[in-house]
Design a protein around this motif. Structure first.
Motif, PDB file in Angstrom:
ATOM      1  N   GLY A  16      44.304  40.949  66.480  1.00 59.71           N
ATOM      2  CA  GLY A  16      45.117  40.152  65.580  1.00 59.71           C
ATOM      3  C   GLY A  16      45.421  40.874  64.284  1.00 59.71           C
ATOM      4  O   GLY A  16      45.185  42.078  64.140  1.00 59.71           O
ATOM      5  N   SER A  17      45.926  40.109  63.316  1.00 60.80           N
ATOM      6  CA  SER A  17      46.372  40.682  62.055  1.00 60.80           C
ATOM      7  C   SER A  17      45.922  39.842  60.872  1.00 60.80           C
ATOM      8  O   SER A  17      45.771  38.618  60.971  1.00 60.80           O
ATOM      9  N   LEU A  18      45.725  40.511  59.761  1.00 59.84           N
ATOM     10  CA  LEU A  18      45.479  39.888  58.473  1.00 59.84           C
ATOM     11  C   LEU A  18      46.197  40.701  57.411  1.00 59.84           C
ATOM     12  O   LEU A  18      46.421  41.901  57.591  1.00 59.84           O
ATOM     13  N   ARG A  19      46.526  40.052  56.318  1.00 65.29           N
ATOM     14  CA  ARG A  19      47.176  40.739  55.208  1.00 65.29           C
ATOM     15  C   ARG A  19      46.429  40.430  53.915  1.00 65.29           C
ATOM     16  O   ARG A  19      46.319  39.266  53.524  1.00 65.29           O
ATOM     17  N   LEU A  20      45.939  41.467  53.266  1.00 62.64           N
ATOM     18  CA  LEU A  20      45.225  41.332  52.014  1.00 62.64           C
ATOM     19  C   LEU A  20      46.146  41.636  50.845  1.00 62.64           C
ATOM     20  O   LEU A  20      47.037  42.480  50.944  1.00 62.64           O
ATOM     21  N   SER A  21      45.913  40.950  49.739  1.00 62.60           N
ATOM     22  CA  SER A  21      46.664  41.178  48.518  1.00 62.60           C
ATOM     23  C   SER A  21      45.703  41.406  47.369  1.00 62.60           C
ATOM     24  O   SER A  21      44.608  40.840  47.335  1.00 62.60           O
ATOM     25  N   CYS A  22      46.111  42.215  46.421  1.00 63.42           N
ATOM     26  CA  CYS A  22      45.329  42.469  45.222  1.00 63.42           C
ATOM     27  C   CYS A  22      46.274  42.555  44.041  1.00 63.42           C
ATOM     28  O   CYS A  22      47.137  43.439  44.004  1.00 63.42           O
ATOM     29  N   ALA A  23      46.093  41.665  43.092  1.00 63.65           N
ATOM     30  CA  ALA A  23      46.936  41.615  41.910  1.00 63.65           C
ATOM     31  C   ALA A  23      46.167  42.102  40.687  1.00 63.65           C
ATOM     32  O   ALA A  23      45.048  41.648  40.434  1.00 63.65           O
ATOM     33  N   ALA A  24      46.773  42.998  39.941  1.00 64.76           N
ATOM     34  CA  ALA A  24      46.166  43.552  38.740  1.00 64.76           C
ATOM     35  C   ALA A  24      46.776  42.928  37.501  1.00 64.76           C
ATOM     36  O   ALA A  24      47.988  42.723  37.421  1.00 64.76           O
TER      37      ALA A  24
END
Length: 122
Positions: A16-24
């Protein structure tokens, strides 16, 4: 200083798939590089992928062809698209950045997020 907030972790299935995000956010002149690291219990922290503000990328051999790192410079946000997930991808994923600050800009610093858990299991 820069604060990093990760999101998108959770439970994934093999293949499967996952999408990670990181905001600075915070006080800085520019982001030089952002990336993702991961650490499983009892294991050393390892680099997963990095991307510069100009778009140059590097990947760990274990994720090449499966993971894609990208960024939105306007939002100071980095993403990690994880496809073809494997149980071995289970780890806490931490966002990292190298940034520049100062007036004039002359100080390079690094900052870490608290991480987001990714678990890959049937």
């Amino acid at each position: 200083q820069v604060q990093l907030v990760e999101s998108g972790g959770g439970l994934g299935q093999p293949g499967g798939s996952l999408r990670l995000s990181c905001a600075a956010s915070g006080n800085f002149f520019s982001i030089l590089r952002m990336g993702w690291y991961r650490q499983a219990p009892g294991m050393q922290r390892e680099l997963v992928a990095t991307i510069t503000s100009g778009g140059s990328t590097n990947y760990a051999d274990s994720v090449k062809g499966r993971f894609t790192i990208s960024r939105d410079n306007a939002k100071n946000t980095v993403y990690l698209q994880m496809n073809s997930l494997k149980p071995e991808d289970t780890a806490r994923y931490l966002c990292n950045t190298l940034y520049l600050r100062g007036d004039p800009p002359h100080i390079s610093l690094t900052s870490w997020g608290q991480g987001t858990q990714v678990t890959v299991s049937p």
